[in-house]
Design a protein around this motif. Sequence first.
Motif, short mmCIF file in Angstrom:
data_model
loop_
_atom_site.label_atom_id
_atom_site.label_comp_id
_atom_site.label_asym_id
_atom_site.label_seq_id
_atom_site.Cartn_x
_atom_site.Cartn_y
_atom_site.Cartn_z
N MET A 107 -42.15 17.87 40.81
CA MET A 107 -42.09 16.63 40.05
C MET A 107 -42.14 16.85 38.55
N GLU A 108 -42.62 18.00 38.12
CA GLU A 108 -42.61 18.35 36.71
C GLU A 108 -42.41 19.86 36.67
N THR A 109 -41.93 20.36 35.56
CA THR A 109 -41.65 21.78 35.49
C THR A 109 -42.95 22.56 35.63
N ILE A 110 -43.02 23.34 36.68
CA ILE A 110 -44.24 24.10 36.94
C ILE A 110 -44.20 25.41 36.16
N GLY A 111 -42.98 25.88 35.87
CA GLY A 111 -42.87 27.16 35.14
C GLY A 111 -43.18 28.29 36.10
N THR A 112 -44.12 29.12 35.73
CA THR A 112 -44.48 30.22 36.60
C THR A 112 -45.28 29.69 37.79
N TYR A 113 -45.06 30.26 38.94
CA TYR A 113 -45.77 29.80 40.14
C TYR A 113 -47.04 30.61 40.39
N ARG A 114 -47.45 31.41 39.38
CA ARG A 114 -48.62 32.29 39.56
C ARG A 114 -49.88 31.55 39.98
N LYS A 115 -50.06 30.33 39.47
CA LYS A 115 -51.29 29.57 39.76
C LYS A 115 -51.31 28.99 41.16
N LEU A 116 -50.15 28.93 41.79
CA LEU A 116 -50.06 28.34 43.11
C LEU A 116 -50.75 29.21 44.15
N GLN A 117 -51.28 28.59 45.19
CA GLN A 117 -51.84 29.40 46.26
C GLN A 117 -50.71 30.18 46.91
N GLU A 118 -51.10 31.31 47.48
CA GLU A 118 -50.12 32.25 48.03
C GLU A 118 -49.20 31.62 49.06
N SER A 119 -49.74 30.74 49.90
CA SER A 119 -48.91 30.13 50.94
C SER A 119 -47.79 29.29 50.33
N LEU A 120 -48.10 28.57 49.24
CA LEU A 120 -47.05 27.78 48.57
C LEU A 120 -46.01 28.70 47.94
N ARG A 121 -46.48 29.76 47.32
CA ARG A 121 -45.53 30.72 46.71
C ARG A 121 -44.61 31.30 47.78
N PHE A 122 -45.15 31.57 48.95
CA PHE A 122 -44.36 32.11 50.05
C PHE A 122 -43.25 31.12 50.43
N ILE A 123 -43.61 29.85 50.58
CA ILE A 123 -42.62 28.83 50.96
C ILE A 123 -41.56 28.70 49.86
N ILE A 124 -41.99 28.72 48.60
CA ILE A 124 -41.03 28.63 47.49
C ILE A 124 -40.06 29.81 47.53
N LYS A 125 -40.59 30.99 47.80
CA LYS A 125 -39.74 32.19 47.88
C LYS A 125 -38.74 32.06 49.02
N GLN A 126 -39.17 31.47 50.13
CA GLN A 126 -38.31 31.30 51.30
C GLN A 126 -37.21 30.27 51.06
N GLN A 127 -37.57 29.13 50.47
CA GLN A 127 -36.61 28.02 50.44
C GLN A 127 -36.46 27.33 49.09
N GLY A 128 -37.30 27.68 48.12
CA GLY A 128 -37.20 27.05 46.81
C GLY A 128 -37.79 25.64 46.79
N THR A 129 -37.61 24.96 45.68
CA THR A 129 -38.12 23.60 45.54
C THR A 129 -36.95 22.68 45.17
N ILE A 130 -37.15 21.40 45.33
CA ILE A 130 -36.17 20.42 44.87
C ILE A 130 -36.77 19.85 43.59
N LYS A 131 -36.06 20.00 42.49
CA LYS A 131 -36.63 19.63 41.19
C LYS A 131 -36.26 18.20 40.81
N TRP A 132 -37.28 17.43 40.48
CA TRP A 132 -37.09 16.09 39.95
C TRP A 132 -36.85 16.27 38.46
N LYS A 133 -35.75 15.75 37.96
CA LYS A 133 -35.47 15.89 36.53
C LYS A 133 -35.57 14.52 35.87
N GLU A 134 -35.87 14.54 34.59
CA GLU A 134 -36.05 13.28 33.87
C GLU A 134 -34.86 12.34 34.04
N GLU A 135 -33.64 12.90 34.11
CA GLU A 135 -32.48 11.99 34.20
C GLU A 135 -32.49 11.21 35.51
N HIS A 136 -33.20 11.71 36.52
CA HIS A 136 -33.29 10.96 37.77
C HIS A 136 -34.03 9.65 37.57
#
Length: 162
Positions: A107-136
């Motif tokens: 929903m907002e630019t997270i930038g580096t995913y270092r702060k995320l818990q490992e399980s979330l980082r794993f899912i992001i690595k597997q499939q990525g995220t869908i980014k909400w952009k301001e123009e939406h």
Amino acid sequence: DGKIYDAYVIYPKNHTSEANFVEYFVYQIMPDILENKCGYKLCIYGRDIYPGEDAASAIEKRMQKSRRLIILLTHQLINSKEDAYDQHIALYNALIQNDTKVILLEMETIGTYRKLQESLRFIIKQQGTIKWKEEHTVHPQSPNSKFWKQVRYHMPLTRRSS
């Protein structure tokens, strides 16, 4: 398949100014697009879990009855230590039991995913995220925007007849 909901929505529940848009998104925009325009059934904490219900077991039951988990990634969700119960259960179900697909909405630019818990980082690595952009936010109600098309791509097929 015994499921009642197409998706269980996980979002930060603290009331801060940036959370106002997230709550508006969760309670207004998502139901309008995904339920009213696309025919999905969402489970949203605060709307579909009732006062007086044991929150922990209600969350767990609703997640088990959902085909997908939608997690709204915000700085608040990442940095918040409380209210993370639903997130922990969701990730456990998704990763350990491997029975629920997770859809991550950034929903907002997270930038580096270092702060995320490992399980979330794993899912992001597997499939990525869908980014909400301001123009939406100019036309958030269009189910044909790139953002909503990506969300629908990850959702289960709807059961309504066309």
